[in-house]
Design a protein around this motif. Structure first.
Motif, PDB file in Angstrom:
ATOM      1  N   GLY A 223       0.797  -1.297   0.246  1.00 32.85           N
ATOM      2  CA  GLY A 223      -0.108   0.070   0.331  1.00 32.85           C
ATOM      3  C   GLY A 223       1.125   1.200  -0.352  1.00 32.85           C
ATOM      4  N   PRO A 224       1.645   1.680   0.815  1.00 32.13           N
ATOM      5  CA  PRO A 224       2.398   2.814   0.703  1.00 32.13           C
ATOM      6  C   PRO A 224       3.661   2.795  -0.199  1.00 32.13           C
ATOM      7  CG  PRO A 224       2.613   1.686   3.078  1.00 32.13           C
ATOM      8  CD  PRO A 224       2.075   0.312   2.313  1.00 32.13           C
ATOM      9  N   LEU A 225       4.410   1.781  -1.183  1.00 30.99           N
ATOM     10  CA  LEU A 225       4.891   1.815  -2.243  1.00 30.99           C
ATOM     11  C   LEU A 225       4.377   1.930  -3.649  1.00 30.99           C
ATOM     12  CD1 LEU A 225       6.813  -1.115  -2.120  1.00 30.99           C
ATOM     13  CD2 LEU A 225       8.023   0.751  -1.874  1.00 30.99           C
ATOM     14  N   GLU A 226       2.635   1.128  -3.588  1.00 30.80           N
ATOM     15  CA  GLU A 226       1.836   2.270  -4.235  1.00 30.80           C
ATOM     16  C   GLU A 226       1.499   3.543  -4.314  1.00 30.80           C
ATOM     17  OE1 GLU A 226      -1.434   0.113  -4.190  1.00 30.80           O
ATOM     18  OE2 GLU A 226      -0.686  -2.696  -4.663  1.00 30.80           O
ATOM     19  N   GLN A 227       1.353   4.117  -3.190  1.00 32.40           N
ATOM     20  CA  GLN A 227       0.902   5.228  -2.427  1.00 32.40           C
ATOM     21  C   GLN A 227       2.451   6.081  -3.349  1.00 32.40           C
ATOM     22  OE1 GLN A 227      -1.316   6.898  -1.659  1.00 32.40           O
ATOM     23  NE2 GLN A 227      -0.421   9.138  -2.108  1.00 32.40           N
ATOM     24  N   LEU A 228       3.243   5.719  -3.257  1.00 31.30           N
ATOM     25  CA  LEU A 228       5.083   6.665  -3.169  1.00 31.30           C
ATOM     26  C   LEU A 228       5.072   6.120  -5.245  1.00 31.30           C
ATOM     27  CD1 LEU A 228       7.621   7.194  -2.427  1.00 31.30           C
ATOM     28  CD2 LEU A 228       8.529   5.076  -2.718  1.00 31.30           C
ATOM     29  N   GLY A 229       4.444   4.937  -6.299  1.00 30.13           N
ATOM     30  CA  GLY A 229       4.682   5.089  -7.041  1.00 30.13           C
ATOM     31  C   GLY A 229       3.476   6.213  -8.006  1.00 30.13           C
ATOM     32  N   ALA A 230       2.761   6.493  -7.065  1.00 29.00           N
ATOM     33  CA  ALA A 230       1.443   7.286  -7.775  1.00 29.00           C
ATOM     34  C   ALA A 230       2.221   8.420  -7.185  1.00 29.00           C
ATOM     35  CB  ALA A 230       0.660   7.056  -6.968  1.00 29.00           C
ATOM     36  N   ASP A 231       2.517   8.910  -6.635  1.00 29.16           N
ATOM     37  CA  ASP A 231       3.091   9.793  -6.954  1.00 29.16           C
ATOM     38  C   ASP A 231       4.171  10.280  -7.698  1.00 29.16           C
ATOM     39  OD1 ASP A 231       1.968  10.826  -4.477  1.00 29.16           O
ATOM     40  OD2 ASP A 231       2.915  10.099  -3.026  1.00 29.16           O
ATOM     41  N   ALA A 232       5.279   9.183  -7.788  1.00 25.78           N
ATOM     42  CA  ALA A 232       6.170   9.511  -8.262  1.00 25.78           C
ATOM     43  C   ALA A 232       5.830   9.249 -10.163  1.00 25.78           C
ATOM     44  CB  ALA A 232       7.364   8.026  -8.543  1.00 25.78           C
ATOM     45  N   ARG A 233       4.969   8.862  -9.974  1.00 23.05           N
ATOM     46  CA  ARG A 233       4.498   8.779 -11.716  1.00 23.05           C
ATOM     47  C   ARG A 233       3.895   9.838 -11.880  1.00 23.05           C
ATOM     48  NH1 ARG A 233       3.025   3.587 -10.450  1.00 23.05           N
ATOM     49  NH2 ARG A 233       0.777   4.376  -9.870  1.00 23.05           N
ATOM     50  N   ALA A 234       3.087  10.693 -11.012  1.00 21.37           N
ATOM     51  CA  ALA A 234       2.828  12.589 -11.193  1.00 21.37           C
ATOM     52  C   ALA A 234       4.358  12.974 -11.346  1.00 21.37           C
ATOM     53  CB  ALA A 234       1.561  12.351  -9.611  1.00 21.37           C
ATOM     54  N   ILE A 235       5.036  12.378 -10.784  1.00 16.26           N
ATOM     55  CA  ILE A 235       5.753  13.426 -10.786  1.00 16.26           C
ATOM     56  C   ILE A 235       7.094  13.407 -12.302  1.00 16.26           C
ATOM     57  CG2 ILE A 235       7.948  13.822  -9.815  1.00 16.26           C
ATOM     58  CD1 ILE A 235       7.278  13.434  -7.271  1.00 16.26           C
ATOM     59  N   ALA A 236       7.107  12.103 -12.150  1.00 17.41           N
ATOM     60  CA  ALA A 236       7.569  11.369 -14.230  1.00 17.41           C
ATOM     61  C   ALA A 236       6.815  12.183 -15.304  1.00 17.41           C
ATOM     62  CB  ALA A 236       7.526   9.795 -14.144  1.00 17.41           C
ATOM     63  N   GLY A 237       4.981  12.819 -14.911  1.00 22.04           N
ATOM     64  CA  GLY A 237       3.893  12.834 -16.241  1.00 22.04           C
ATOM     65  C   GLY A 237       4.337  14.487 -16.048  1.00 22.04           C
ATOM     66  N   GLY A 238       5.305  15.046 -15.424  1.00 19.90           N
ATOM     67  CA  GLY A 238       6.107  16.876 -15.501  1.00 19.90           C
ATOM     68  C   GLY A 238       5.328  17.196 -14.487  1.00 19.90           C
ATOM     69  N   THR A 245       3.989  11.807  -0.792  1.00 21.24           N
ATOM     70  CA  THR A 245       3.067  12.080   0.632  1.00 21.24           C
ATOM     71  C   THR A 245       3.828  10.825   1.394  1.00 21.24           C
ATOM     72  OG1 THR A 245       1.068  12.325  -0.173  1.00 21.24           O
ATOM     73  CG2 THR A 245       0.744  11.315   2.010  1.00 21.24           C
ATOM     74  N   PRO A 246       4.406  10.932   2.890  1.00 20.66           N
ATOM     75  CA  PRO A 246       5.100   9.732   3.280  1.00 20.66           C
ATOM     76  C   PRO A 246       3.988   9.033   4.526  1.00 20.66           C
ATOM     77  CG  PRO A 246       6.085  12.128   4.308  1.00 20.66           C
ATOM     78  CD  PRO A 246       4.665  12.183   3.721  1.00 20.66           C
ATOM     79  N   THR A 247       3.950   7.305   4.234  1.00 16.55           N
ATOM     80  CA  THR A 247       2.895   6.314   4.675  1.00 16.55           C
ATOM     81  C   THR A 247       3.596   5.600   4.904  1.00 16.55           C
ATOM     82  OG1 THR A 247       1.720   5.652   2.075  1.00 16.55           O
ATOM     83  CG2 THR A 247       0.850   7.256   3.408  1.00 16.55           C
ATOM     84  N   GLY A 248       2.864   4.259   5.677  1.00 18.32           N
ATOM     85  CA  GLY A 248       3.637   3.011   5.696  1.00 18.32           C
ATOM     86  C   GLY A 248       4.948   3.016   7.043  1.00 18.32           C
ATOM     87  N   PRO A 249       5.309   1.974   7.026  1.00 17.82           N
ATOM     88  CA  PRO A 249       6.301   1.916   8.224  1.00 17.82           C
ATOM     89  C   PRO A 249       7.520   2.823   8.072  1.00 17.82           C
ATOM     90  CG  PRO A 249       6.032  -0.128   7.640  1.00 17.82           C
ATOM     91  CD  PRO A 249       5.136   0.629   6.393  1.00 17.82           C
ATOM     92  N   ALA A 250       8.258   3.185   9.140  1.00 23.97           N
ATOM     93  CA  ALA A 250       9.679   4.022   9.913  1.00 23.97           C
ATOM     94  C   ALA A 250       9.946   4.404   8.022  1.00 23.97           C
ATOM     95  CB  ALA A 250       9.561   3.959  11.203  1.00 23.97           C
ATOM     96  N   ASP A 251      10.586   3.492   8.025  1.00 28.47           N
ATOM     97  CA  ASP A 251      11.988   3.152   7.534  1.00 28.47           C
ATOM     98  C   ASP A 251      10.816   4.211   5.651  1.00 28.47           C
ATOM     99  OD1 ASP A 251      10.436   0.864   6.872  1.00 28.47           O
ATOM    100  OD2 ASP A 251      12.198  -0.099   6.345  1.00 28.47           O
ATOM    101  N   LEU A 252       9.347   3.696   5.431  1.00 30.62           N
ATOM    102  CA  LEU A 252       9.457   3.705   4.194  1.00 30.62           C
ATOM    103  C   LEU A 252       9.294   5.375   4.234  1.00 30.62           C
ATOM    104  CD1 LEU A 252       6.957   0.639   3.320  1.00 30.62           C
ATOM    105  CD2 LEU A 252       8.894   1.144   1.886  1.00 30.62           C
ATOM    106  N   ARG A 253       8.665   5.677   5.180  1.00 32.81           N
ATOM    107  CA  ARG A 253       8.345   7.283   5.513  1.00 32.81           C
ATOM    108  C   ARG A 253       9.255   7.990   5.341  1.00 32.81           C
ATOM    109  NH1 ARG A 253       5.547   5.781   9.907  1.00 32.81           N
ATOM    110  NH2 ARG A 253       6.729   6.735  11.473  1.00 32.81           N
ATOM    111  N   HIS A 254      10.295   7.171   6.035  1.00 34.35           N
ATOM    112  CA  HIS A 254      11.742   8.165   6.055  1.00 34.35           C
ATOM    113  C   HIS A 254      12.167   8.275   4.406  1.00 34.35           C
ATOM    114  CE1 HIS A 254      16.003   9.134   6.687  1.00 34.35           C
ATOM    115  NE2 HIS A 254      16.557   8.625   5.614  1.00 34.35           N
TER     116      HIS A 254
END
Length: 535
Positions: A223-238, A245-254
């Motif tokens: 779930g957190p990785l999908e959220q991170l991927g969605a944010d990354a795709r939005a950035i890659a789209g321009g 958005t930081p979500t998930g366990p502590a290291d994923l948020r970091h």
């Protein structure tokens, strides 16, 4: 229990990292799997032991017993035939059977070494075989050849009885081995059924663990990785201003925070790269404009020089015809110098015009038969070839898509150089080859001329570079520079073979089709290898 400031001393689950969650989950799964694995290992060991007994002992023993019986039958057949006919060839199956008997007997002893009943049966077989061989086989085999053995007829009944005892012993042995094989097979089937049941249970438990792991990964990592991927795709789209958005366990948020920091830095780098690209585009446009102006300058300057040069040449020739011999020797020499200089200047300008036209005027690409182009070139050089006594040979040359005028200029310069720079007192010998090399054609022009030192091999491909004075060899120094420009315009390269010392060998490649964006330069640089001196 609380600390000095009233805060809980135990860390909440929200502060657990992915590694900590994985360690807890893996430890629990390993305990369950260790118990199941121990049970499965015992079952597998039992199955392997029974399978090994069946495959390595019982089945091979029965098979070897049958082979031993076949070897004994070969002996009996051979002895019976030899005894009745006295023909030596009947001893061949007997002797072969003896060798096989020895081999199979030793193998059976190894296979049945720990089975007392089977060993007793095997000894009974050996005793019966030994009795038959001592009483029947060996005496008959020792009889003279060429006639029936009297001993065979005399002991026929005894031999039959003795060999029947061998068969009976073999039958007893094989029956026992079949029973042992069947028993081992039944034990293996029962153990296999138990193994299947155990591993079905293990598979069920593993499936449950997989479901639990999958659900935990989905909620805690996917779930957190999908959220991170969605944010990354939005950035890659321009959308470079889209925050992570930081979500998930502590290291994923970091990790999300680090990626957001990288996004902000990339925004700064992109702005700088865009500024740099704009500067490079401007420089490229300036360079293209400069090249076009330089090419136009060479073309216009060559044309504008023609008219005054023709006047200089015409009037100096008139002076030579009108006043030649009427003035002193110095005046005649000066007039000769003026006429020669004007003629050489005119030749140089014409060569420079031809050089500037490569890729600009001569670019009518069509199917060109290089064999025909070479023949036309040799015809145009017929006078110099005949005067020098040159012998020119060639391999079959291919047809390529190119400008025929350029190909003619290429062959004329290469063959003309080979004829011009010949050894004194020796007729030129020139050979042209062609061979496919990947996507290109490689050509070589080899001669027996004066050659060129390796240190000058690169110099002669530069325009106006000469290795000899004009008094020794005429020419403007443009020939091989023009060859290089033509070859590069056709998508190839040209060089001198530094290992060839019997003259000169020029090697060049041509593409079957010209490149889409050929690079043509008004002043080509030297290639990596040398070339023959230029005309």
């Amino acid at each position: 229990m609380t600390g000095d400031q009233g805060r809980p001393r135990t860390r909440p689950l929200a502060t657990w990292t992915t590694r900590r969650w994985l360690r807890a989950g893996v430890a629990s799964a390993l305990v369950v799997l260790a118990l199941l694995g121990a049970t499965g290992a015992w079952v597998l060991g039992r199955t392997a032991s029974l399978s090994e007994e069946l495959v390595d002992t019982r089945s091979p023993a029965l098979s070897t017993s049958f082979r031993l019986e076949s070897a004994l039958l070969n002996q009996e057949t051979g002895i019976r035939g030899y005894g009745l006919t006295g023909t030596v060839s009947f001893l061949e199956p007997y002797e072969k059977g003896l060798a096989e008997e020895k081999e199979f007997t030793a193998r059976l002893q190894d296979l049945l070494g720990r089975d007392r009943a089977a060993v007793a049966d095997h000894r009974a077989v050996q005793d019966a075989v030994r009795a038959w061989q001592d009483r029947i086989a060996r005496p008959i085999a020792a009889s003279p050849s060429g006639e029936p053995s009297p001993l065979a007829a005399e002991r026929a009944a005894e031999g039959k009885t003795a060999f029947d005892e061998v068969r009976a012993a073999m039958t007893t042995q094989q029956e026992r081995l079949r029973e042992e094989q069947a028993r081992a097979r039944e034990d293996l089937l029962a153990t296999t059924a138990l193994r299947n049941w155990v591993f079905t249970t293990i598979a069920t438990v593993i499936a449950l663990l997989a479901i639990l792991v999958f659900e935990g990964l989905r909620r805690g990592i996917n779930g957190p990785l999908e959220q991170l991927g969605a944010d990354a795709r939005a950035i890659a789209g321009g959308d470079f201003d889209h925050p992570i958005t930081p979500t998930g366990p502590a290291d994923l948020r970091h990790l999300s925070g680090e990626i957001d920091f990288m996004r902000r830095r990339l925004v700064r780098e992109l702005a700088f790269a865009e500024e740099t690209r704009q500067r490079l585009d401007a420089q490229a446009a300036d360079l293209q404009r400069s090249n076009a102006e330089l090419e136009q300058f060479a073309y216009v300057a060559s044309h504008d020089l023609q008219e005054p040069l023709r006047k200089v040449s015409s009037f100096t020739q008139l002076l030579q015809r009108r006043y030649g011999g009427q003035l002193d020797a110095k005046a005649d020499q000066y007039i000769d110098f003026a006429v020669d200089g004007a003629n050489r200047m005119q030749t140089l300008i014409n060569d420079l015009l031809d050089f500037s036209r490569v890729g600009r005027v001569h670019h009518d690409h069509q199917d060109v038969d290089l064999d025909r182009v070479l023949k036309r070139t040799l015809s145009s050089l017929d006078v110099s070839i005949e005067e020098s006594g040159a012998v020119i040979t060639s391999d079959p040359l291919p047809a390529i898509s190119a400008d025929p005028t350029q190909m003619g200029m290429l062959w004329q310069n290469l063959i003309g150089n080979a004829v011009k720079f010949r050894r004194p007192g020796q007729a030129p010998e020139i050979h042209v080859t062609a061979a496919r090399e990947g996507d290109l054609w490689r050509f070589t022009v080899t001669d027996n001329g004066i050659g060129i030192a390796p240190e000058y091999a690169a110099k002669v491909f530069v325009i106006f570079q000469r290795l000899h004075t004009k008094d020794a060899y005429s020419g403007s120094g443009i020939g091989l520079a023009m060859c290089k420009k033509i070859v590069e315009f056709q998508g190839g390269t040209i060089s001198i073979d530094p290992d060839y010392r019997e003259g000169a060998r020029i090697s060049f490649t041509l593409a079957p089709e010209p490149p889409q964006n050929p690079g043509v330069s008004i002043l080509p640089q030297a290639t990596r290898a040398g070339a023959e001196p230029q005309p």
